[in-house]
Design an enzyme around this catalytic site. Structure first.
Site, PDB file in Angstrom:
ATOM      1  N   GLU A 288       0.824  -1.207   0.000  1.00  0.00           N
ATOM      2  CA  GLU A 288       0.000   0.000   0.000  1.00  0.00           C
ATOM      3  C   GLU A 288       0.863   1.265   0.000  1.00  0.00           C
ATOM      4  O   GLU A 288       1.759   1.435   0.828  1.00  0.00           O
ATOM      5  CB  GLU A 288      -0.914  -0.011   1.236  1.00  0.00           C
ATOM      6  CG  GLU A 288      -1.654   1.284   1.506  1.00  0.00           C
ATOM      7  CD  GLU A 288      -2.736   1.580   0.474  1.00  0.00           C
ATOM      8  OE1 GLU A 288      -2.905   2.759   0.124  1.00  0.00           O
ATOM      9  OE2 GLU A 288      -3.402   0.625   0.034  1.00  0.00           O
ATOM     10  N   THR A 328      -5.505   1.840  -5.088  1.00  0.00           N
ATOM     11  CA  THR A 328      -5.174   0.421  -4.997  1.00  0.00           C
ATOM     12  C   THR A 328      -5.789  -0.380  -6.138  1.00  0.00           C
ATOM     13  O   THR A 328      -5.135  -1.250  -6.726  1.00  0.00           O
ATOM     14  CB  THR A 328      -5.646  -0.139  -3.648  1.00  0.00           C
ATOM     15  OG1 THR A 328      -4.930   0.521  -2.600  1.00  0.00           O
ATOM     16  CG2 THR A 328      -5.408  -1.635  -3.553  1.00  0.00           C
ATOM     17  N   HIS A 460      -1.376   2.725   5.316  1.00  0.00           N
ATOM     18  CA  HIS A 460      -2.563   3.508   4.976  1.00  0.00           C
ATOM     19  C   HIS A 460      -2.996   4.270   6.219  1.00  0.00           C
ATOM     20  O   HIS A 460      -2.886   3.770   7.340  1.00  0.00           O
ATOM     21  CB  HIS A 460      -3.689   2.574   4.508  1.00  0.00           C
ATOM     22  CG  HIS A 460      -4.846   3.258   3.847  1.00  0.00           C
ATOM     23  ND1 HIS A 460      -5.667   4.157   4.513  1.00  0.00           N
ATOM     24  CD2 HIS A 460      -5.327   3.185   2.582  1.00  0.00           C
ATOM     25  CE1 HIS A 460      -6.591   4.602   3.682  1.00  0.00           C
ATOM     26  NE2 HIS A 460      -6.411   4.024   2.503  1.00  0.00           N
ATOM     27  N   ASP A 511       1.295  -0.513  -4.942  1.00  0.00           N
ATOM     28  CA  ASP A 511       0.059  -0.369  -5.717  1.00  0.00           C
ATOM     29  C   ASP A 511      -0.023   1.018  -6.348  1.00  0.00           C
ATOM     30  O   ASP A 511      -0.491   1.193  -7.465  1.00  0.00           O
ATOM     31  CB  ASP A 511      -1.176  -0.644  -4.854  1.00  0.00           C
ATOM     32  CG  ASP A 511      -1.295   0.273  -3.643  1.00  0.00           C
ATOM     33  OD1 ASP A 511      -0.328   0.990  -3.304  1.00  0.00           O
ATOM     34  OD2 ASP A 511      -2.373   0.281  -3.010  1.00  0.00           O
ATOM     35  N   HIS A 512       0.458   2.024  -5.622  1.00  0.00           N
ATOM     36  CA  HIS A 512       0.491   3.404  -6.121  1.00  0.00           C
ATOM     37  C   HIS A 512       1.352   4.213  -5.163  1.00  0.00           C
ATOM     38  O   HIS A 512       1.861   3.671  -4.173  1.00  0.00           O
ATOM     39  CB  HIS A 512      -0.920   4.005  -6.223  1.00  0.00           C
ATOM     40  CG  HIS A 512      -1.676   3.992  -4.926  1.00  0.00           C
ATOM     41  ND1 HIS A 512      -1.530   4.962  -3.953  1.00  0.00           N
ATOM     42  CD2 HIS A 512      -2.593   3.115  -4.428  1.00  0.00           C
ATOM     43  CE1 HIS A 512      -2.312   4.694  -2.930  1.00  0.00           C
ATOM     44  NE2 HIS A 512      -2.969   3.566  -3.184  1.00  0.00           N
TER      45      HIS A 512
END
Length: 656
Positions: A288, A328, A460, A511-512
């Site tokens: 994440e 995500t 996150h 994911d990013h």
């Protein structure tokens, strides 16, 4: 003017003024916070506040519409009655609370995404558990609600001091006069609602300026209405034959040949080289919000990723990789489907996404058992439905949502006694890796290769994790990154003790990025992510060539020397000619392709813009050179065909 406020409509007009002043202060504060991303032109800032005022007035009129209708139809003889006072105060208190709450909510959203509310906010409303728990864990909710209520009480006190309430409850305004006033307000509300759109705010090439011009509530409902974007309606197109001709030249590599001569058939046979074919277990770890900027290899001096840094030195390390999107589900889409980020919602979240040609298709043909492992409830963002639809078994946290069980695959909920720490987004990374090892032990006993897609969540917001693991506090990004790295290192060390480790390849990628805000509609540097392939025959190399997430798995399949049929848009970087490297980067509405130092950008106004990307200074400058025309047609061809193929069901496994 004073006479108007001391009338039956005085409270309505006061509410409009309060909302406009509040919105002005929000816009001013966000401008100060984002000053480093603004272009500094006085004219643009004046336009920002002038355009913003139009949106604020529109939203204010919508907010008071219910009260406006109430004033119109409430009988004259009952004005000032107990019923009138109770209803008026109820409407006013609710309106003020919503106004102040939505205004405060803009700050964390802006901090995270660098924009007003968009359909990320719309999506989040669907998943109330995760959102409410995240708010509770990230902010002092009782203090926040108490502060908002205090602000509402203070507003009521000031209105009373100005004798607004006295006028509202004593002014016996005739119905005919109320009809004129209410009709005028309603007509203005409808006109502004019909003719004003979010696109009217996009007057500048600076995306931060454009976002400041907007209004959060207006943007929220605009996003609600336009959650999906049809490519052919909103973007530049080419004739279908031309688009596929360009695409097929772009996709085919030296070790590939097309299965069909049909102009729109992109399926091709990929041939491995002469080396032995390998079928190792594959564990894909998707981390994440793991930006490249967190790693020492990209200049970070804080030493918050020592384990990933160490693994990178022992791996195939991709140093020039870009995430296709900002969420995500975009990372999942890119890694599993190997397609460009089509406009609107990710394919992961769209209907009719079952049995799409994916890495799962290739892996199943090679005899792999597929598992999706996620520490939250996979109902969130439609993950379970998507992965289940591609043939994955699901291992996730069961929160009792019946829709999570509505999938055509096996689901293995993570039990309470297997969880040592959990927040709004799921169990901590240590616990999710324990699930991976447990599953790998079980699959190893079946004597068949396994593939795991692991989605972590500790990095996150609210950035909480088990105590006593690292030397940084909870609640901030650096601490979350360091814990994420700690858990990864612990996982690899535990895996090394297992009999299946020597025949297991680990693909570890983000994911990013942690954020994507900046001066441009797409901020290229805010899409740079790290990726490694670890434990593949002890290979140790650094790949500096340009790639995006969609190229990662085809490149791995190339290292394994697999023969397979493919309709991926992603390519094996080792089979890509020098100069043909490219990266797809998008953000819901804006679609881009980076090739060399030229970034070609398509938007939903059927416009194309090209920029020259300076990697050293991390800046872009607009290019007017027509010699880059082919890059425009190539960009259009890739996005147009990808959108068309999903829309018409041509991404399905049997039709690829």
């Amino acid at each position: 003017m004073k006479k108007i406020f001391l009338s039956r409509y005085g409270l309505l007009l006061s509410t409009i003024i309060i909302y406009i002043i509040t919105s002005f202060l929000i816009r001013l504060t966000l401008s100060i916070i984002s000053f480093h991303n603004l272009d500094g032109h006085v004219y643009n800032m004046l336009c920002t506040f002038a355009i913003g005022l139009c949106y604020d007035i529109t939203v204010a009129l919508f907010i008071i519409t219910f009260y406006n209708v109430y004033l119109l139809f409430f009988p004259t003889r009952f004005i000032g009655s107990i019923a009138d006072k109770i209803l008026t105060f109820f409407i006013l208190i609710v309106t003020l609370f919503i106004t102040y709450f939505s205004s405060i909510a803009e700050f964390p959203f802006w901090d995270e995404f660098g924009s007003r509310f968009n359909f990320i906010a719309v999506d989040y409303l669907i998943y109330t558990y995760e959102v409410i728990e995240n708010i509770k864990e990230s902010y002092p909710l009782p203090l926040l609600i108490g502060g908002l209520l205090l602000l509402v009480v203070l507003t009521l006190f000031l209105l009373n001091k100005k004798k607004i309430f006295q006028a509202v409850f004593t002014y016996k305004m005739p119905f005919k006069k109320r009809l004129v006033a209410s009709s005028a307000l309603l007509a203005t509300t409808v006109l502004l609602g019909v003719f004003l759109t979010n696109k009217n705010a996009e007057f500048s090439k600076n995306t931060t300026v454009n976002e400041l011009s907007k209004n959060g509530i207006f943007s929220f409902f605009a996003a609600f209405r336009s959650n999906e974007l049809d490519y052919d309606t909103f973007y530049l197109t080419l004739p279908q034959h031309s688009a596929y001709t360009i695409l097929k030249k772009e996709l085919v590599q030296e070790n590939q040949g097309y299965v069909s001569t049909d102009f729109d058939a992109i399926s091709r046979i990929t041939n491995g080289n002469w080396q032995p074919v390998q079928y190792p277990n594959i564990i894909l770890v998707t981390i994440e919000s793991f930006s490249a900027e967190f790693l020492s290899a990209f200049g970070n001096k804080k030493n918050i990723t020592p384990n990933y840094d160490s693994l990178a030195n022992e791996s195939i390390f991709f140093k020039n990789m870009y995430a296709t999107g900002t969420r995500t589900v975009r990372g999942m889409e890119a890694l599993t489907l190997s397609v460009p980020p089509t406009p609107g919602n990710s394919i992961v979240r769209r209907p009719n996404n079952k049995n799409i040609f994916s890495i799962g298709t290739v892996l199943k043909e090679k005899g792999y058992q597929l598992n999706f492992i996620y520490g939250g409830d996979g109902y969130f963002d439609n993950m379970n439905t998507f992965f289940g639809g591609q043939g994955f078994d699901i291992i996730d946290r069961d929160r009792g949502n019946p829709l999570s069980d509505n999938i055509d695959t096996q689901r293995f909920p993570i039990q309470d006694n297997e969880v040592s720490f959990e927040n709004a987004w799921g169990i901590c990374d240590e616990d999710i890796y324990k699930q991976s090892i447990k599953n790998a032990d079980s699959e190893f006993q079946q004597n068949k290769p396994f593939f795991q897609f692991i989605m972590t969540s500790s990095n996150h917001k609210p950035y909480t994790f088990p105590n006593g693991k690292i030397d940084l506090p909870q609640g901030n990004r650096d601490g979350a990154v360091k814990y994420t790295d700690y858990a990864l290192g612990k996982f690899i060390n535990q895996a090394k003790t297992k009999p299946w480790f020597k025949n297991t390849v680990f693909v570890i990628v983000a994911d990013h990025c942690a954020s994507s805000a900046g001066k441009w509609e797409i901020n290229i540097e805010k899409h740079r992510i790290p990726a490694i392939i670890y434990n593949l025959n002890h290979q140790n190399t650094q790949i500096d060539r340009l790639v995006s997430q969609i190229d990662l798995m085809p490149t791995l399949f190339g290292y394994l020397n697999w023969n397979y049929q493919s309709s991926f848009y992603g390519k094996d970087i080792n089979q890509t000619k020098i100069g043909d490297e490219r990266a797809f980067i998008g953000n819901y509405r804006t679609l881009g392709l980076l090739k060399g130092n030229i970034f070609t950008q398509l938007n939903d106004k059927k416009r194309v813009t090209q920029f020259r990307w300076n990697e050293r200074s991390k800046t872009m400058s607009e290019v007017k050179d027509t010699s880059n025309r082919f890059l425009i047609t190539q960009t259009i061809a890739c996005y147009q065909t990808a959108s068309e193929r999903f829309k018409k069901g041509r991404m399905k496994e049997k039709q690829h």
